[in-house]
Design a protein around this motif. Sequence first.
Motif, PDB file in Angstrom:
ATOM      1  N   ASP A 208       0.854  -1.199   0.000  1.00  0.00           N
ATOM      2  CA  ASP A 208       0.000   0.000   0.000  1.00  0.00           C
ATOM      3  C   ASP A 208       0.888   1.247   0.000  1.00  0.00           C
ATOM      4  O   ASP A 208       2.086   1.163   0.270  1.00  0.00           O
ATOM      5  N   PRO A 209       0.315   2.430  -0.305  1.00  0.00           N
ATOM      6  CA  PRO A 209       1.128   3.649  -0.429  1.00  0.00           C
ATOM      7  C   PRO A 209       1.928   4.002   0.832  1.00  0.00           C
ATOM      8  O   PRO A 209       2.972   4.640   0.742  1.00  0.00           O
ATOM      9  N   THR A 210       1.458   3.581   2.004  1.00  0.00           N
ATOM     10  CA  THR A 210       2.186   3.933   3.235  1.00  0.00           C
ATOM     11  C   THR A 210       3.327   2.950   3.511  1.00  0.00           C
ATOM     12  O   THR A 210       4.163   3.186   4.377  1.00  0.00           O
ATOM     13  N   GLY A 211       3.326   1.812   2.802  1.00  0.00           N
ATOM     14  CA  GLY A 211       4.356   0.798   3.033  1.00  0.00           C
ATOM     15  C   GLY A 211       4.039  -0.106   4.214  1.00  0.00           C
ATOM     16  O   GLY A 211       4.819  -0.977   4.564  1.00  0.00           O
ATOM     17  N   ARG A 212       2.869   0.105   4.815  1.00  0.00           N
ATOM     18  CA  ARG A 212       2.530  -0.669   6.014  1.00  0.00           C
ATOM     19  C   ARG A 212       1.972  -2.060   5.676  1.00  0.00           C
ATOM     20  O   ARG A 212       2.281  -3.040   6.318  1.00  0.00           O
TER      21      ARG A 212
ATOM     22  N   SER B  26     -16.904   6.932  -0.612  1.00  0.00           N
ATOM     23  CA  SER B  26     -17.337   7.650   0.596  1.00  0.00           C
ATOM     24  C   SER B  26     -17.949   6.692   1.613  1.00  0.00           C
ATOM     25  O   SER B  26     -17.788   6.862   2.819  1.00  0.00           O
ATOM     26  N   GLU B  27     -18.635   5.638   1.120  1.00  0.00           N
ATOM     27  CA  GLU B  27     -19.236   4.702   2.055  1.00  0.00           C
ATOM     28  C   GLU B  27     -18.170   3.863   2.756  1.00  0.00           C
ATOM     29  O   GLU B  27     -18.252   3.614   3.943  1.00  0.00           O
ATOM     30  N   VAL B  28     -17.149   3.472   1.992  1.00  0.00           N
ATOM     31  CA  VAL B  28     -16.072   2.698   2.611  1.00  0.00           C
ATOM     32  C   VAL B  28     -15.367   3.560   3.655  1.00  0.00           C
ATOM     33  O   VAL B  28     -15.010   3.092   4.731  1.00  0.00           O
TER      34      VAL B  28
ATOM     35  N   VAL C 157      -8.193   2.733   3.673  1.00  0.00           N
ATOM     36  CA  VAL C 157      -8.795   2.721   2.332  1.00  0.00           C
ATOM     37  C   VAL C 157      -8.060   3.724   1.451  1.00  0.00           C
ATOM     38  O   VAL C 157      -7.671   4.789   1.919  1.00  0.00           O
ATOM     39  N   TRP C 158      -7.827   3.352   0.213  1.00  0.00           N
ATOM     40  CA  TRP C 158      -7.211   4.284  -0.731  1.00  0.00           C
ATOM     41  C   TRP C 158      -7.586   3.893  -2.156  1.00  0.00           C
ATOM     42  O   TRP C 158      -7.976   2.771  -2.428  1.00  0.00           O
TER      43      TRP C 158
ATOM     44  N   ASN D  98      -8.982   0.136  -2.938  1.00  0.00           N
ATOM     45  CA  ASN D  98      -8.434  -0.885  -2.041  1.00  0.00           C
ATOM     46  C   ASN D  98      -8.796  -0.553  -0.608  1.00  0.00           C
ATOM     47  O   ASN D  98      -8.749   0.609  -0.209  1.00  0.00           O
ATOM     48  N   PHE D  99      -9.169  -1.576   0.156  1.00  0.00           N
ATOM     49  CA  PHE D  99      -9.336  -1.330   1.585  1.00  0.00           C
ATOM     50  C   PHE D  99      -8.889  -2.533   2.381  1.00  0.00           C
ATOM     51  O   PHE D  99      -9.030  -3.681   1.954  1.00  0.00           O
ATOM     52  N   ILE D 100      -8.299  -2.242   3.533  1.00  0.00           N
ATOM     53  CA  ILE D 100      -7.746  -3.274   4.408  1.00  0.00           C
ATOM     54  C   ILE D 100      -8.740  -3.510   5.543  1.00  0.00           C
ATOM     55  O   ILE D 100      -9.170  -2.564   6.195  1.00  0.00           O
ATOM     56  N   THR D 101      -9.097  -4.790   5.736  1.00  0.00           N
ATOM     57  CA  THR D 101     -10.015  -5.104   6.827  1.00  0.00           C
ATOM     58  C   THR D 101      -9.424  -6.214   7.697  1.00  0.00           C
ATOM     59  O   THR D 101      -8.476  -6.892   7.310  1.00  0.00           O
TER      60      THR D 101
END
Length: 299
Positions: A21-25, A75-77, A94-95, A104-107
Amino acid sequence: MMPSVNPDPSDKDSEPFVEIDPTGRYGRYNELLGCGAVKKVYRAFDQEEGIEVAWNQVKLKNFSNDPAMVDRLYSEVRLLRSLTNQNIIALYNVWRDEEHNTLNFITEVCTSGNLREYRKKHRHVSIKALKKWSMQILKGLDYLHTNEPCVIHRDLNCSNVFVNGNTGQVKIGDLGLAAIVGKNHSAHSILGTPEFMAPELYDEDYTELVDIYSFGMCVLEMVTLEIPYSECDSVAKIYKKVSSGVRPQALSKIKDSEVKVFIERCLAQPRARPSAAELLKDPFFDEIDDEENDECVCS
């Protein structure tokens, strides 16, 4: 400082990430956990917390001629990030990836997969266990429905409920189709899984009580191990039965009258259908409540 994302090539044991992901996390593996009409769910890893997570990816090209839908999805995510409840799958990040045109979203990930598969695997489960699962789903729904703004799931079924088998914890997931509704609590678009959709959903005028109907169908599936209306071979036939108030055949197979009455309460006409909070007070859950109270006394 984040540990190196590119593992040492000489380290044969490490699993390579196919995307970061963009943050590298967060790092995504190639392994699919699930696949839906618009999204794929991959196994992933949160390097900061050292835990496995789920990486959900929506291909936005599916909505290329509907930018409003993309904005709504996004917006809902984002709103779902603000929900915190132990019976709702947590959303961490989410990004939008402009280059690959994906959302993309991490859950959070649940160790034992979805309730449909879990129940199939464990065919001999006590009614008490089924009540515990049902109660947790209701607690999740009560949280969504009493949220400000109210959130209607709209696609609740046993494949969208997830299980941590080692703790018996159950969580509602897949809020991708959730509707965020304002003060009047009404929504107007048709979507969902036909076998689990309340009749008023087809009329495009409904409230959060459609989730209670779907919940009733989930309990029916949990008890009978049958998807409701499996006797129908087309969506049109399901729609005809649902809209004329014909119950699924599976309901007639339930011998336990207490269970049957409880499911019927959930499937009642919208005006007579109880809220999640009201159902949680149903005598159906008395033995579970007593147990929980006992636990509280001892702790």
